[in-house]
Design an enzyme around this catalytic site. Structure first.
Site, mmCIF file in Angstrom:
data_model
loop_
_atom_site.group_PDB
_atom_site.id
_atom_site.type_symbol
_atom_site.label_atom_id
_atom_site.label_comp_id
_atom_site.label_asym_id
_atom_site.label_seq_id
_atom_site.Cartn_x
_atom_site.Cartn_y
_atom_site.Cartn_z
ATOM 1 N N GLY A 32 -33.009 -30.307 6.145
ATOM 2 C CA GLY A 32 -34.361 -30.786 5.905
ATOM 3 C C GLY A 32 -34.462 -32.254 6.237
ATOM 4 O O GLY A 32 -33.444 -32.972 6.260
ATOM 5 N N GLN A 83 -37.754 -40.717 6.334
ATOM 6 C CA GLN A 83 -36.343 -40.859 6.703
ATOM 7 C C GLN A 83 -36.145 -41.283 8.158
ATOM 8 O O GLN A 83 -35.048 -41.683 8.542
ATOM 9 C CB GLN A 83 -35.580 -39.552 6.447
ATOM 10 C CG GLN A 83 -35.475 -39.220 4.966
ATOM 11 C CD GLN A 83 -34.633 -37.983 4.749
ATOM 12 O OE1 GLN A 83 -35.125 -36.879 4.820
ATOM 13 N NE2 GLN A 83 -33.333 -38.170 4.520
ATOM 14 N N CYS A 120 -28.000 -36.461 0.640
ATOM 15 C CA CYS A 120 -29.166 -36.907 1.407
ATOM 16 C C CYS A 120 -28.688 -37.740 2.592
ATOM 17 O O CYS A 120 -27.830 -38.613 2.424
ATOM 18 C CB CYS A 120 -30.079 -37.738 0.517
ATOM 19 S SG CYS A 120 -31.559 -38.310 1.345
ATOM 20 N N LEU A 121 -29.258 -37.459 3.763
ATOM 21 C CA LEU A 121 -28.856 -38.199 4.966
ATOM 22 C C LEU A 121 -29.170 -39.691 4.831
ATOM 23 O O LEU A 121 -28.569 -40.506 5.509
ATOM 24 C CB LEU A 121 -29.571 -37.624 6.196
ATOM 25 C CG LEU A 121 -29.180 -36.182 6.557
ATOM 26 C CD1 LEU A 121 -30.143 -35.622 7.595
ATOM 27 C CD2 LEU A 121 -27.750 -36.104 7.059
ATOM 28 N N HIS A 132 -36.696 -31.451 -2.777
ATOM 29 C CA HIS A 132 -36.021 -32.682 -2.352
ATOM 30 C C HIS A 132 -36.846 -33.405 -1.278
ATOM 31 O O HIS A 132 -37.068 -34.617 -1.360
ATOM 32 C CB HIS A 132 -34.630 -32.302 -1.818
ATOM 33 C CG HIS A 132 -33.821 -33.443 -1.279
ATOM 34 N ND1 HIS A 132 -32.616 -33.833 -1.815
ATOM 35 C CD2 HIS A 132 -34.021 -34.265 -0.212
ATOM 36 C CE1 HIS A 132 -32.131 -34.856 -1.135
ATOM 37 N NE2 HIS A 132 -32.960 -35.126 -0.144
ATOM 38 N N GLU A 133 -37.340 -32.645 -0.293
ATOM 39 C CA GLU A 133 -38.084 -33.261 0.814
ATOM 40 C C GLU A 133 -39.449 -33.784 0.362
ATOM 41 O O GLU A 133 -39.875 -34.856 0.783
ATOM 42 C CB GLU A 133 -38.252 -32.275 1.977
ATOM 43 C CG GLU A 133 -36.954 -31.765 2.600
ATOM 44 C CD GLU A 133 -35.959 -32.855 2.963
ATOM 45 O OE1 GLU A 133 -36.371 -33.997 3.267
ATOM 46 O OE2 GLU A 133 -34.750 -32.572 2.923
ATOM 47 N N HIS A 153 -39.251 -37.067 -1.242
ATOM 48 C CA HIS A 153 -39.155 -38.189 -0.299
ATOM 49 C C HIS A 153 -40.542 -38.770 0.022
ATOM 50 O O HIS A 153 -40.674 -39.971 0.268
ATOM 51 C CB HIS A 153 -38.522 -37.736 1.027
ATOM 52 C CG HIS A 153 -37.020 -37.821 1.062
ATOM 53 N ND1 HIS A 153 -36.329 -39.006 0.938
ATOM 54 C CD2 HIS A 153 -36.075 -36.857 1.238
ATOM 55 C CE1 HIS A 153 -35.023 -38.766 1.039
ATOM 56 N NE2 HIS A 153 -34.835 -37.466 1.211
HETATM 57 NI NI NI Z 1 -32.972 -36.533 1.430
#
Ligand code: NI
Length: 170
Positions: free
Chosen positions: A46, A51, A97-98, A139-140, A143
């Site tokens: 995702g 991000q 998380c990236l 989670h997304e 963000h």
């Molecule tokens: Ni994330």
């Protein structure tokens, strides 16, 4: 299409409330294509627009249920997504998380959610999700409000080496 740079903490865009999208023109279409490519190249399951440094309410998710190896991953693109309904039952699972490399944590999430949003053609979509897919959506969408999994985590820890790659899922 091109792979964009994934921003990491402490970049301030990760803490902004992203704004609603109303223009579904070429700039949005390009952003979505690039987000899909960036997510796949990471790799991740995702990605939210902040991000890649864009404070717009756009997420992409691509995930295949692990129980069935023959199921190919399904790609979801959502603009202005919202959690329309959620179950009272919660479940705790490990997230990464990236944008927060090499950190993992136990996060409690709603077990089932119904997500409402628009697809890239501005059509209304409604998705019922449970398990990991429900977790990824939560989670997304977090963000988009500047919320990171570490804000919700009961416990976080540092990863090293190969484990870090596996856990940096979304
Ligand atoms: Ni994330």
């Amino acid at each position: 299409m091109s792979v964009r740079k994934i921003v990491t903490l402490p970049h301030p865009v990760l803490r902004q409330k992203a704004r609603k999208v109303s223009d579904f023109g070429p700039e949005l279409q390009q952003l979505i294509d690039d987000m899909v490519e960036t997510m796949r190249s990471a790799p991740g399951v995702g990605l939210a627009a902040p991000q890649v440094g864009v404070p717009w309410r756009v997420i992409v998710v691509e995930y295949a249920e692990e129980e069935d190896e023959n199921t190919s991953p399904k790609l979801y693109t959502l603009v202005n997504p919202e959690i329309a309904r959620f179950s009272n039952e919660t479940v705790t699972g490990v997230e990464g998380c990236l944008s927060i490399p090499e950190i993992a944590g136990d996060v409690e999430r709603q077990e089932k959610v119904t997500i409402k949003g628009l697809n890239r053609n501005k059509q209304l979509v409604k998705i019922k999700a449970d398990g990991w897919l429900a977790r990824i959506f939560q989670h997304e969408i977090d963000h988009l409000d500047g919320i990171l999994f570490t804000d919700r985590a009961e416990k976080v820890w540092k990863l090293e080496g190969e484990t870090a790659q596996v856990a940096s899922a979304d």
